[in-house]
Design a protein around this motif. Structure first.
Motif, PDB file in Angstrom:
ATOM      1  N   LEU A   1       0.219   4.066  -2.631  1.00 39.50           N
ATOM      2  CA  LEU A   1       0.056   5.457  -2.193  1.00 39.50           C
ATOM      3  C   LEU A   1       0.969   6.372  -2.985  1.00 39.50           C
ATOM      4  CD1 LEU A   1      -1.396   7.283  -0.141  1.00 39.50           C
ATOM      5  CD2 LEU A   1       0.464   6.813   1.465  1.00 39.50           C
TER       6      LEU A   1
ATOM      7  N   ASN B   1      -8.215   0.232  -0.559  1.00 39.35           N
ATOM      8  CA  ASN B   1      -8.284   1.629  -1.010  1.00 39.35           C
ATOM      9  C   ASN B   1      -9.663   2.249  -0.815  1.00 39.35           C
ATOM     10  OD1 ASN B   1      -9.801   0.431  -2.995  1.00 39.35           O
ATOM     11  ND2 ASN B   1      -8.504   1.060  -4.712  1.00 39.35           N
TER      12      ASN B   1
ATOM     13  N   LEU C   1      -3.881   5.360   2.105  1.00 39.14           N
ATOM     14  CA  LEU C   1      -4.306   5.327   0.706  1.00 39.14           C
ATOM     15  C   LEU C   1      -5.811   5.545   0.600  1.00 39.14           C
ATOM     16  CD1 LEU C   1      -3.825   4.768  -2.323  1.00 39.14           C
ATOM     17  CD2 LEU C   1      -4.142   2.328  -1.816  1.00 39.14           C
TER      18      LEU C   1
ATOM     19  N   TYR D   1      -0.435   6.740  -6.452  1.00 36.70           N
ATOM     20  CA  TYR D   1      -1.590   7.642  -6.463  1.00 36.70           C
ATOM     21  C   TYR D   1      -1.148   9.096  -6.377  1.00 36.70           C
ATOM     22  CZ  TYR D   1      -5.876   9.988  -5.038  1.00 36.70           C
ATOM     23  OH  TYR D   1      -6.941  10.852  -4.968  1.00 36.70           O
TER      24      TYR D   1
ATOM     25  N   TYR E   1       0.816  -1.213   0.000  1.00 40.03           N
ATOM     26  CA  TYR E   1       0.000   0.000   0.000  1.00 40.03           C
ATOM     27  C   TYR E   1       0.851   1.265   0.000  1.00 40.03           C
ATOM     28  CZ  TYR E   1      -4.211  -2.760   0.507  1.00 40.03           C
ATOM     29  OH  TYR E   1      -5.244  -3.641   0.282  1.00 40.03           O
TER      30      TYR E   1
END
Length: 264
Positions: free
Chosen positions: A17, A66, A105, A20, A13
């Motif tokens: 993250l 998420n 996230l 993103y 994650y």
């Protein structure tokens, strides 16, 4: 849960993250997306609501990743936003995960969508919480949850653990049994538990969740529905890549004698 497993999910994650942050359109992995599991779960819940089933006001997503499942469920069940003040209670949606990076996230992605939300949209919140070791009281739901969701979390918890009733050292129940007991703690009487798995078949999930010993103690889960997926056949055996099963929490009337569940 084991520290090694925690670090593994945190690494995953943390990477998502970072991705993103670089590209807001990359919101991370949607588990079982190739089977369209999320959409099928949402459609199943929407049909329950349309058929006049017990109204859902409080929703808990175990291992939220998420946060995509909660957003999809909100769009389907709470399209009209927050209910009027004179109703029983305002809807509440909570996503929990034991990975801090996952919650970071989910919150970041949710904040990105927040600008598009109607001002009356049901709020979605996220919290770091360990499914097996966290205190139920920390979730601030004394009456229990109307709906508990799981899309792959039971798989992750049971992965690598012996499918037996005891831990390897014989000190207590297996993580699968602990998981079932925790789900029962989380649900209100009559509450629904909707779970999707790729590691267990439907019959195996029912064997784990519908337990005679839990029933004898006065609170148990019983299958209350299922989601149909396209099936395939190999070597004369028919199967499917994932399964989704709905369970309902039942409680015994005081003084009532409960007969064991027949798994035949």
């Amino acid at each position: 849960m084991a520290d090694v497993s925690t670090r593994s999910w945190d690494r995953l994650y943390t990477t998502e993250l970072s991705n993103y942050a670089s590209n807001p359109e990359d919101t991370g992995t949607v588990w079982f997306d190739d089977s369209d599991a999320e959409a099928k779960m949402v459609h199943f819940l929407a049909e329950l609501q349309e058929n006049g089933e017990s109204p859902v006001r409080t929703i808990l997503d175990l291992g939220c990743g998420n946060g995509s499942l909660l957003r999809a469920v909100r769009e389907a069940l709470f399209a009209d936003g927050v209910m009027d003040a004179d109703q029983r209670s305002a809807p509440r949606m909570l996503g929990v995960d034991y990975s801090e990076a996952s919650i970071s996230l989910a919150q970041s992605v949710h904040n990105g969508f927040a600008e598009e939300d109607d001002e009356n949209a049901v709020p979605i919140t996220f919290r770091v919480w360990d499914m097996l070791q966290g205190s139920v009281d920390d979730l601030d739901a004394p009456d229990g949850w109307d709906l508990v969701l799981d899309k792959g979390t039971f798989d992750a918890i049971s992965l690598g653990n012996s499918a037996s009733q005891d831990n390897e050292d014989g000190a207590g129940p297996s993580v699968e049994v602990q998981y079932r007991a925790r789900v029962l703690q989380l649900l209100r009487p009559g509450g629904r538990f909707l779970i999707t798995s790729c590691n267990w078949t439907e019959s195996e999930l029912c064997a784990w969740m519908e337990d005679a010993e839990e029933r004898a103690r006065g609170a148990w889960l019983v299958q209350a529905g299922r989601v149909a997926y396209p099936s395939f056949q190999f070597g004369g055996v028919q199967g499917q890549t994932v399964c989704t099963v709905c369970f309902e929490k039942r409680i015994a009337a005081k003084g009532a004698h409960q007969s064991p569940i027949n798994h035949a």
